[in-house]
Design a protein around this motif. Structure first.
Motif, PDB file in Angstrom:
ATOM      1  N   UNK A 173       9.914  -4.305 -10.657  1.00  0.00           N
ATOM      2  CA  UNK A 173      10.835  -5.285 -10.065  1.00  0.00           C
ATOM      3  C   UNK A 173      11.558  -4.702  -8.863  1.00  0.00           C
ATOM      4  N   UNK A 174      11.984  -3.444  -8.966  1.00  0.00           N
ATOM      5  CA  UNK A 174      12.690  -2.826  -7.844  1.00  0.00           C
ATOM      6  C   UNK A 174      11.759  -2.625  -6.657  1.00  0.00           C
ATOM      7  N   UNK A 175      10.501  -2.266  -6.912  1.00  0.00           N
ATOM      8  CA  UNK A 175       9.566  -2.101  -5.810  1.00  0.00           C
ATOM      9  C   UNK A 175       9.280  -3.452  -5.148  1.00  0.00           C
ATOM     10  N   UNK A 176       9.148  -4.509  -5.939  1.00  0.00           N
ATOM     11  CA  UNK A 176       8.917  -5.844  -5.381  1.00  0.00           C
ATOM     12  C   UNK A 176      10.109  -6.294  -4.545  1.00  0.00           C
ATOM     13  N   UNK A 177      11.318  -6.068  -5.066  1.00  0.00           N
ATOM     14  CA  UNK A 177      12.512  -6.425  -4.300  1.00  0.00           C
ATOM     15  C   UNK A 177      12.619  -5.585  -3.034  1.00  0.00           C
ATOM     16  N   UNK A 178      12.232  -4.311  -3.115  1.00  0.00           N
ATOM     17  CA  UNK A 178      12.259  -3.468  -1.925  1.00  0.00           C
ATOM     18  C   UNK A 178      11.303  -3.964  -0.861  1.00  0.00           C
ATOM     19  N   UNK A 179      10.092  -4.377  -1.284  1.00  0.00           N
ATOM     20  CA  UNK A 179       9.133  -4.929  -0.327  1.00  0.00           C
ATOM     21  C   UNK A 179       9.684  -6.203   0.291  1.00  0.00           C
ATOM     22  N   UNK A 180      10.266  -7.069  -0.542  1.00  0.00           N
ATOM     23  CA  UNK A 180      10.810  -8.337  -0.040  1.00  0.00           C
ATOM     24  C   UNK A 180      11.901  -8.104   0.995  1.00  0.00           C
ATOM     25  N   UNK A 181      12.799  -7.177   0.709  1.00  0.00           N
ATOM     26  CA  UNK A 181      13.887  -6.901   1.655  1.00  0.00           C
ATOM     27  C   UNK A 181      13.346  -6.301   2.944  1.00  0.00           C
ATOM     28  N   UNK A 182      12.384  -5.377   2.836  1.00  0.00           N
ATOM     29  CA  UNK A 182      11.881  -4.703   4.030  1.00  0.00           C
ATOM     30  C   UNK A 182      11.111  -5.648   4.945  1.00  0.00           C
ATOM     31  N   UNK A 183      10.358  -6.612   4.391  1.00  0.00           N
ATOM     32  CA  UNK A 183       9.590  -7.523   5.244  1.00  0.00           C
ATOM     33  C   UNK A 183      10.432  -8.680   5.749  1.00  0.00           C
ATOM     34  N   UNK A 189       0.843  -1.200   0.000  1.00  0.00           N
ATOM     35  CA  UNK A 189       0.000   0.000   0.000  1.00  0.00           C
ATOM     36  C   UNK A 189       0.877   1.249   0.000  1.00  0.00           C
ATOM     37  N   UNK A 190       1.976   1.205   0.737  1.00  0.00           N
ATOM     38  CA  UNK A 190       2.883   2.348   0.773  1.00  0.00           C
ATOM     39  C   UNK A 190       3.516   2.591  -0.587  1.00  0.00           C
ATOM     40  N   UNK A 191       3.754   1.504  -1.352  1.00  0.00           N
ATOM     41  CA  UNK A 191       4.307   1.652  -2.698  1.00  0.00           C
ATOM     42  C   UNK A 191       3.359   2.472  -3.567  1.00  0.00           C
ATOM     43  N   UNK A 192       2.057   2.233  -3.423  1.00  0.00           N
ATOM     44  CA  UNK A 192       1.081   2.947  -4.239  1.00  0.00           C
ATOM     45  C   UNK A 192       0.710   4.311  -3.667  1.00  0.00           C
ATOM     46  N   UNK A 193       0.709   4.438  -2.341  1.00  0.00           N
ATOM     47  CA  UNK A 193       0.167   5.630  -1.697  1.00  0.00           C
ATOM     48  C   UNK A 193       1.226   6.501  -1.027  1.00  0.00           C
ATOM     49  N   UNK A 194       2.240   5.864  -0.439  1.00  0.00           N
ATOM     50  CA  UNK A 194       3.088   6.569   0.510  1.00  0.00           C
ATOM     51  C   UNK A 194       4.004   7.606  -0.101  1.00  0.00           C
TER      52      UNK A 194
END
Length: 481
Positions: free
Chosen positions: A114-124, A90-95
């Motif tokens: 791809x970078x946003x997906x990898x960023x989410x994966x690393x952060x979680x 949600x933060x990727x779309x809104x934040x």
């Protein structure tokens, strides 16, 4: 010359994404010197992990037991990652409010996704990599090198969960719109977190036979289980299963990446262009008769409009579960209702700090307020009153329950609630706690120091009311010694 004008590549964009995540973390955002105590705490965790690893190696488990433990850990971690992954998507779309700019640039839209997906994966995955990593390091120090498989396995699970989270959120945006998608995403995240909490409390409500039957479903079959135990077998160090787990994670990640590029671009642009519809009736509203009344109404409305307010309050109010269990007689302990007093006082302090931090984060135009013909003291008093009102509104039913069941505790409870709320509210006005971004393009605010001090103040008042209310407040210490 053409090389200088060429758009940056994938690695440049990924490096930028990871740098933004690092700079946006509460550690770096708060103060650089906070890294020193963080490193010290990390060393303490590693020392404790070494001690645990030493005890584990002295009592080796059978392979079936190891697979069961690994499978349970991966399931729980997956659910926790999913809860965090939904909010991160949600933060990727809104934040940040920058996806539409990136998509309008010469950058490849597929690289952005791809970078946003990898960023989410690393952060979680990062918190669990740190927690499981210190134990894996400890086991490896005692010769159990297979434990280092925790690093790639947790990261692989993070890739799968990140793909699932973003797919879910993008699908919601496409079907129900940005505003409802954000509310549904926060609600799903809340239910996942509550489900894990309820599962941990299941032994208090579910018969042992039924609970044993449930856990038996997670036992591996003869030979180490089937395809469902691939990640578990990888976690206990089987090389072939580790390679297969990484390949499956890459396949899921790549498949979602390829199939989600178009919906992601449309959803991101829709979210960036979205503005909540106004209410015609609100445009003709009238100010209250007094300045304080108008400011108080404004602050209460800001609290009600804060994105994810319900989920945030529920998460912070899990302390009410043991209070309700004690009040309903489902949980009996030595000091009975006295225990509810420090629990409620601690929760009141945390809720007060949260609400006042929300109001400070929503203060988008402080210069406008400063230039208005309203004294600054009225603004601060309205913030205090609105935050205290919201905190007491959450606590009113359990507080009335304690007073009804034990009237002699009313004085101590009132003193604790008043003291902890006043202390945390004054603290929160100067040092608000870190909070997620409340809107598009809004930078995060708050400080870890405020969070730490808030917990310390709440703990101080909770301990104080315990010493006043309990007949033998130090009995547990004597028993422990």
């Amino acid at each position: 010359m053409s090389g200088l004008l060429a758009p940056p590549g994938f690695l440049w964009l990924l490096r930028h994404e990871l740098r933004v995540l690092w700079r946006g973390s509460i550690l770096v955002r708060t103060h650089r010197h906070v890294l020193i105590p963080v490193v010290a705490v990390g060393l303490v965790f590693q020392a404790v992990a070494l001690l645990l690893a030493w005890r584990i190696t002295r009592h080796p488990l059978a392979e079936a037991q190891m697979l069961l433990a690994a499978n349970i850990n991966l399931i729980v971690l997956g659910l926790l990652m999913l809860s965090r992954g939904i909010t991160a998507a949600i933060d990727v779309l809104y934040g940040r409010g920058d996806v539409d700019f990136l998509l309008a640039s010469p950058l490849d839209p597929g690289h952005v996704l791809a970078c946003r997906m990898l960023g989410i994966a690393v952060s979680i995955a990062a918190p669990w990599l740190l927690l499981m990593g210190v134990l894996a390091n400890g086991l490896a120090a005692f010769g159990q090198v297979w434990a280092l498989a925790a690093y790639p396995v947790v990261l692989a699970e993070g890739l799968v969960v990140a793909a699932a989270s973003l797919t879910l959120v993008v699908g919601l945006v496409g079907r129900v719109g940005p505003a409802r998608a954000r509310r549904l995403g926060h609600t799903l995240s809340l239910f996942v977190g509550l489900g894990i909490f309820v599962l941990g409390q299941a032994p208090r409500f579910v018969a042992q036979a039924k609970l044993a039957a449930f856990w038996s479903l997670l036992l591996p079959a003869r030979g180490g289980g089937g395809a469902g135990f691939v990640f578990a077998r990888a976690l206990v160090g089987r090389g072939g299963d580790l390679a297969l787990s990484l390949a499956l994670a890459a396949l899921v990640f790549g498949g979602v990446w390829r199939g989600l590029a178009g919906p992601f671009a449309r959803g991101a642009i829709s979210a960036a262009a979205y503005r909540p519809p106004g209410r015609p009736g609100a445009q003709g509203g009238r100010f209250r008769r007094s300045v304080f009344g108008a400011l108080l109404a404004k602050d209460l409305r800001q609290l009600a409009r804060y994105p994810g307010m319900v989920t945030q309050v529920v998460y912070r109010s899990l302390t009410l579960v043991p209070v309700l269990l004690i009040l309903t007689g489902r949980f009996n302990i030595a000091d009975g209702l006295v225990v509810t007093v420090p629990l409620l006082v601690f929760l009141a302090g945390q809720l007060g700090l949260f609400f006042i931090s929300v109001l400070r984060a929503n203060d988008l135009i402080p210069d406008l307020v400063a230039s208005s013909p309203v004294a600054g003291a009225w603004v601060r008093r309205a913030e205090l009153a609105a935050s205290a009102h919201a905190a007491l509104l959450v606590l009113v039913l359990p507080v009335l329950g304690v007073v009804a069941r034990a009237p002699d505790l009313a004085g101590v409870l009132a003193l604790g609630l008043a003291g902890v709320l006043l202390s945390n509210l004054v603290l929160g006005q100067r040092l608000p706690m870190p909070l997620p971004r409340p809107g598009l393009g809004k930078s995060q605010s708050g400080t870890v120091l405020g969070l730490i001090l808030g917990v310390s103040v709440s703990s101080f008042w909770a301990l104080g009311v315990w010493l006043l209310a309990a007949p033998n407040p130090l009995a547990w210490l004597r028993h422990g010694l």
